[in-house]
Write a protein that holds these residues in place. Sequence first.
Motif, PDB file in Angstrom:
ATOM      1  N   ASN A 233     -13.797  16.092  27.520  1.00 36.28           N
ATOM      2  CA  ASN A 233     -15.594  15.671  28.239  1.00 36.28           C
ATOM      3  C   ASN A 233     -15.205  15.920  29.176  1.00 36.28           C
ATOM      4  O   ASN A 233     -16.844  15.729  29.569  1.00 36.28           O
ATOM      5  N   GLN A 234     -14.435  15.835  30.737  1.00 37.51           N
ATOM      6  CA  GLN A 234     -14.698  16.201  31.586  1.00 37.51           C
ATOM      7  C   GLN A 234     -15.299  17.443  31.274  1.00 37.51           C
ATOM      8  O   GLN A 234     -16.555  17.746  32.258  1.00 37.51           O
TER       9      GLN A 234
ATOM     10  N   SER B  33     -10.618  13.205  27.670  1.00 31.64           N
ATOM     11  CA  SER B  33     -11.049  12.820  28.385  1.00 31.64           C
ATOM     12  C   SER B  33     -10.965  14.078  29.178  1.00 31.64           C
ATOM     13  O   SER B  33     -11.757  13.957  30.156  1.00 31.64           O
TER      14      SER B  33
ATOM     15  N   SER C  13      -5.771  15.600  26.622  1.00 31.54           N
ATOM     16  CA  SER C  13      -6.246  14.214  25.926  1.00 31.54           C
ATOM     17  C   SER C  13      -7.453  14.694  25.928  1.00 31.54           C
ATOM     18  O   SER C  13      -8.713  15.044  26.258  1.00 31.54           O
TER      19      SER C  13
END
Length: 280
Positions: free
Chosen positions: A7-8, A4, A2
């Motif tokens: 992004n992390q 996310s 994903s």
Amino acid sequence: MSESYWNQVVATGLALPDDRPLDELTAELTSMLGDPDPEVRERTALPALTAWLRRGVYDDLLAGLGDGIAAGLRAGLGETGTDSVLRRSASAQLLAACIERDNQRPLTTGGKVLEWGDRLAAWLLREQDLRSRVPGGAQAEALGHGADAMTVLARSPHLAKPELTVVLDVIADRVVAPVPTPYLLSDSDRLASATMAVLRRNLIPLSLAEPWIARISAVAQGASAPPADGDETAVRADAEAFLRSLYLQLALGHRPPQIRADLLLVVVEALKAGNGFLRR
């Protein structure tokens, strides 16, 4: 994986995740190199792979990684107006990062670096898509990134006089190649910077550099045969822009090559011959 997740990873300063195998992470990031979304390509995939290379994550895997990245130089080669240029341009940037890592500490064989150089040169001479960006905003700049890769390659201790002479020939071939429109100004600057990287090795004598300049000057003057295809005016403009950039970098750049004084005179005469305003 994903959005996310990545992004992390970006939020942690591109720290290497410990919850997935490195080969799996690398494969996913590599597949993202051709994504036209700048967020995916330029703010995630390229920075992550480049950072991990510089931090030594791939030191024990450098030869295999470089070979895998080099394969991306052939993806869609010859196409124009498509997103495939993004993968090729990114592959040039990352292969340059592999070579730069080897420049810092020897991690692979000279033969491997020369093989990567051959693949970069073959791609650079055949690249047709010279756009700055593609629709959607992703940065292409294939020619500029190719020139940057030649700069890094020229600094490799694995290259001696014969190989550096080949790099110069590749640069000249690219400068005078038929094109439908003139290069970006930054492309000429970056090709001149690659030339300076070669000259700063102080292995190229004036006896080689002078006829090399003369070849480009002949195109700038329109004295050589017109290109079989492309725009002759554009080719002449590219050659003259390159000579101007080279003059400025020779005159003002740091760490001048040993032949700077003599080569400056050669470049000045080439510029005068191709520009009527300078002869008035």
